[in-house]
Design a protein around this motif. Structure first.
Motif, short mmCIF file in Angstrom:
data_model
loop_
_atom_site.label_atom_id
_atom_site.label_comp_id
_atom_site.label_asym_id
_atom_site.label_seq_id
_atom_site.Cartn_x
_atom_site.Cartn_y
_atom_site.Cartn_z
N TYR A 147 39.43 12.17 -100.11
CA TYR A 147 40.68 11.45 -99.94
C TYR A 147 40.45 10.06 -99.34
CZ TYR A 147 42.38 16.18 -100.69
OH TYR A 147 42.60 17.42 -101.20
N SER A 148 39.60 9.98 -98.32
CA SER A 148 39.31 8.67 -97.74
C SER A 148 38.51 7.81 -98.72
CB SER A 148 38.56 8.83 -96.41
OG SER A 148 37.38 9.58 -96.57
N ILE A 149 37.65 8.43 -99.51
CA ILE A 149 36.91 7.67 -100.53
C ILE A 149 37.88 7.10 -101.55
CG2 ILE A 149 35.27 7.87 -102.43
CD1 ILE A 149 33.79 9.96 -100.69
N ALA A 150 38.84 7.91 -101.99
CA ALA A 150 39.83 7.43 -102.94
C ALA A 150 40.66 6.31 -102.32
CB ALA A 150 40.74 8.57 -103.38
N LEU A 160 23.41 17.44 -108.03
CA LEU A 160 23.81 18.04 -109.29
C LEU A 160 25.20 17.55 -109.69
CD1 LEU A 160 23.28 21.32 -110.86
CD2 LEU A 160 25.59 21.11 -110.00
N ALA A 161 26.09 17.40 -108.69
CA ALA A 161 27.47 17.01 -108.96
C ALA A 161 27.65 15.51 -109.14
CB ALA A 161 28.39 17.50 -107.84
N GLY A 162 26.59 14.71 -108.97
CA GLY A 162 26.69 13.30 -109.24
C GLY A 162 26.33 12.36 -108.11
N ARG A 165 34.46 16.14 -106.73
CA ARG A 165 35.71 15.45 -106.43
C ARG A 165 35.44 14.10 -105.76
NH1 ARG A 165 40.45 18.46 -105.56
NH2 ARG A 165 40.67 17.78 -103.39
N MET A 166 34.44 14.07 -104.88
CA MET A 166 34.09 12.82 -104.22
C MET A 166 33.52 11.81 -105.21
SD MET A 166 32.38 14.40 -100.76
CE MET A 166 33.29 15.59 -99.77
#
Length: 436
Positions: free
Chosen positions: A295-298, A177-179, A145-146
């Motif tokens: 959320y803060s990253i977005a 693994l997630a990016g 998600r991040m």
């Protein structure tokens, strides 16, 4: 998988009740009944729309070390009878395991692991499987998600100081693994080959203070002499505006980057970008850190941020530190069995699963069906989700590398319907159909 320095056996990474069940089953003759256990999550964490399977590679490594030597038997001897101890002494898993590929997406009810063999040899693996898969999948699901929120900007895992020391490398692996692009944890670099990253903390700047004042320039000069002009300088120890000016004065306009670790990151990033550009450091990157989550990253997506350093929220699953997976007995000697407890129901029978996609690659549905039934399909592209992991107790050759699993996550995220990438609370990205 070294669980602690000098200890290689994973056999005691378990709960006592698994061994007491084993003892009772050996005593009443049911230990050799052929069983299927499945790992699945009844639901996703509140508001989540997908999960990421992670930890499969670590689980297979741990399975190879699930052996009861004399140190392990000495602990078990405190509550087990002699027959059970002798059985454990020669324990080797000889059954079969199928599972979703590490890096694949999962949804409520997805049978991400199917463990088949005698009751005795399968039941003792419950805690090992769940502790690894629940932890790693929770971290990877939050990390994905991040990564989506960051929209292609560099992501650095920095959470080692906010989790258990032995969980930190696994967290870094799951994030990569997630990016995520790199980790600050050196054990993850050594053990899993995750790229490392790191420069300095506020302590290094404060170290260069003395009775005559704060010598931020001296700290910056020392770091550059040691690490080169491409390093990233932490500019918010005292005053950010002065810190940026000092950084460029010391390093010149070729400085690699500056890091902001506090304050209103969006406002500060804009101010720092303007200041850097006015000083001629147009290529100097801005790295932000400090209690970031998806959320803060977005919220920073429109700001001139080049990289994010994420710690606490990542290694705690951003509010969901476990994936909520369970390990349930679903078949005994070919007969489906199911738990009926309220809100904890399970579906009986060994299962397989397929995922249906449009020709564009967008996934539309997951179908879980009895393993002995015909493979379903309704005109869409169909992909089998469970693949062989273990046969006759041996890990099947050709398991994906961490890099390949990382690529699978990226492709999976692209395959989601657009609403599946929303950070707002909602239903799972696709529906799951269960056939009887």
């Amino acid at each position: 998988m070294d669980t602690t320095p000098g200890v290689s056996s994973t056999a005691l990474l378990t709960d006592q009740y698994e061994l007491t069940m084993l003892a009772a089953a050996l005593a009443d003759g049911s230990a050799q009944r052929h069983c299927t256990f499945e790992v699945f999550a009844r639901r996703l964490p509140h508001g989540r729309r997908y999960g990421v399977v992670a930890g499969t590679g670590r689980l297979l490594d741990a399975l190879a070390e699930f052996r009861f030597g004399e140190p392990e038997l000495a602990i078990a001897a405190e509550f087990l009878d002699r027959r059970t101890l002798e059985w454990l002494r020669s324990y080797r898993f000889t059954g079969e395991i199928d599972g979703y590929r590490e890096g694949d997406l999962y949804f409520p009810g997805s049978p991400i692991l199917s463990v088949r063999g005698s009751f005795a040899e399968c039941v003792v693996l419950e805690t090992l499987a769940l502790s690894i898969l629940n932890h790693d999948s929770a971290i990877a699901s939050a990390a994905a998600r991040m990564v989506s929120a960051a929209a292609g900007r560099r992501m650095i895992e920095m959470g080692s100081r906010r989790t258990h020391e032995l969980a930190a490398p696994a967290s870094a692996r799951a994030a990569y693994l997630a990016g995520f692009d790199a980790t600050s944890n050196l054990e993850a670099v050594r053990r899993f080959g995750v790229p490392g990253a790191g420069t300095s903390a506020h302590a290094f700047t404060l170290l260069h203070s003395g009775p005559d004042g704060q010598h931020e320039a001296a700290a910056f000069r020392s770091q550059i002499e040691a690490l080169g002009i491409g390093t990233t300088l932490l500019v918010d120890t005292f005053d950010i505006t002065q810190g940026v000016a000092t950084a460029i004065e010391v390093a010149g306009t070729g400085l690699g980057g500056v890091r902001i670790d506090s304050g209103d990151l969006g406002v500060l990033a804009r101010q720092v970008r303007d200041q850097l550009d006015s000083l001629g450091a147009t290529g100097t990157r801005i790295v932000v850190s400090g209690d970031l989550d998806e959320y803060s990253i977005a919220g920073l997506r429109a700001e001139p941020v080049d990289a994010y350093g994420v710690g606490t929220s990542l290694v705690t699953g951003s509010g969901a530190p476990t994936a909520g997976m369970v390990y349930k007995l679903v078949e005994v000697d070919g007969v489906p069995v199911a738990k009926r407890s309220s809100h904890k129901e399970s579906r009986g029978g060994t299962k397989k699963a397929v995922r249906l996609s449009r020709r564009t690659g967008t996934i539309v549905e997951e179908i879980v069906y009895p393993a002995r039934a015909a493979r379903p399909g309704n005109g869409h592209q169909v992909r089998d989700l469970l693949v062989p992991l273990v046969r006759e107790g041996r890990v099947v050759e050709g398991q994906p590398t961490l890099a390949e699993s990382r690529d699978l996550v990226a492709r999976g995220l692209v395959s989601l319907p657009w609403e599946g990438l929303k950070l707002s609370a909602g239903e799972p990205a696709i529906g799951t159909t269960f056939l009887q």
